[in-house]
Scaffold this motif. Structure first.
Motif, PDB file in Angstrom:
ATOM      1  N   GLU A  39      42.852  65.998  71.316  1.00 53.62           N
ATOM      2  CA  GLU A  39      43.995  65.102  71.264  1.00 53.62           C
ATOM      3  C   GLU A  39      44.026  64.378  69.929  1.00 53.62           C
ATOM      4  OE1 GLU A  39      44.624  62.597  74.679  1.00 53.62           O
ATOM      5  OE2 GLU A  39      43.422  63.943  75.906  1.00 53.62           O
ATOM      6  N   GLN A  40      45.221  64.060  69.459  1.00 53.60           N
ATOM      7  CA  GLN A  40      45.374  63.270  68.254  1.00 53.60           C
ATOM      8  C   GLN A  40      45.006  61.828  68.597  1.00 53.60           C
ATOM      9  OE1 GLN A  40      46.193  64.274  65.206  1.00 53.60           O
ATOM     10  NE2 GLN A  40      46.463  66.384  65.794  1.00 53.60           N
ATOM     11  N   VAL A  41      44.156  61.220  67.790  1.00 49.58           N
ATOM     12  CA  VAL A  41      43.767  59.836  68.012  1.00 49.58           C
ATOM     13  C   VAL A  41      44.786  58.947  67.309  1.00 49.58           C
ATOM     14  CG1 VAL A  41      41.981  58.111  67.637  1.00 49.58           C
ATOM     15  CG2 VAL A  41      41.344  60.461  68.173  1.00 49.58           C
ATOM     16  N   GLU A  42      45.412  58.095  68.080  1.00 47.80           N
ATOM     17  CA  GLU A  42      46.382  57.187  67.498  1.00 47.80           C
ATOM     18  C   GLU A  42      45.654  55.986  66.892  1.00 47.80           C
ATOM     19  OE1 GLU A  42      49.638  56.204  70.031  1.00 47.80           O
ATOM     20  OE2 GLU A  42      49.652  58.187  70.951  1.00 47.80           O
TER      21      GLU A  42
END
Length: 85
Positions: A39-42
């Motif tokens: 997942e892309q880490v915000e």
């Protein structure tokens, strides 16, 4: 069902490309594929207390040098500083 763990990537056409072929067995029937992607880490999800490894190593080196030089503090003084926070 039997699970086979492999790595790969999804190309620009959406095809699954395995890093290495699955060896040893031929499956004539259809197989089921589960794709797990990181997942892309915000920005707001980043832990502000997550100190970089290099910074930790540098701090430990400084502490070791101070201990070797006799620059130590009584443990009671350290506890007082912790309680103040």
């Amino acid at each position: 069902m039997k699970a086979i763990k492999v790595t790969g990537r999804i190309d620009s056409q959406g095809n699954l490309v395995l890093d290495e072929p699955i060896q040893g067995t031929t499956y004539l029937d259809q197989v089921r594929v589960i794709v797990l992607v990181p997942e892309q880490v915000e920005a707001e999800e980043v832990d502000v207390d997550d100190t970089p490894v290099e910074e930790i190593k540098a701090s430990l080196r400084r502490a070791l040098q101070q201990a070797k030089a006799g620059q130590t503090r009584p443990i009671s003084e350290l506890w007082d500083r912790i309680d103040a926070e």
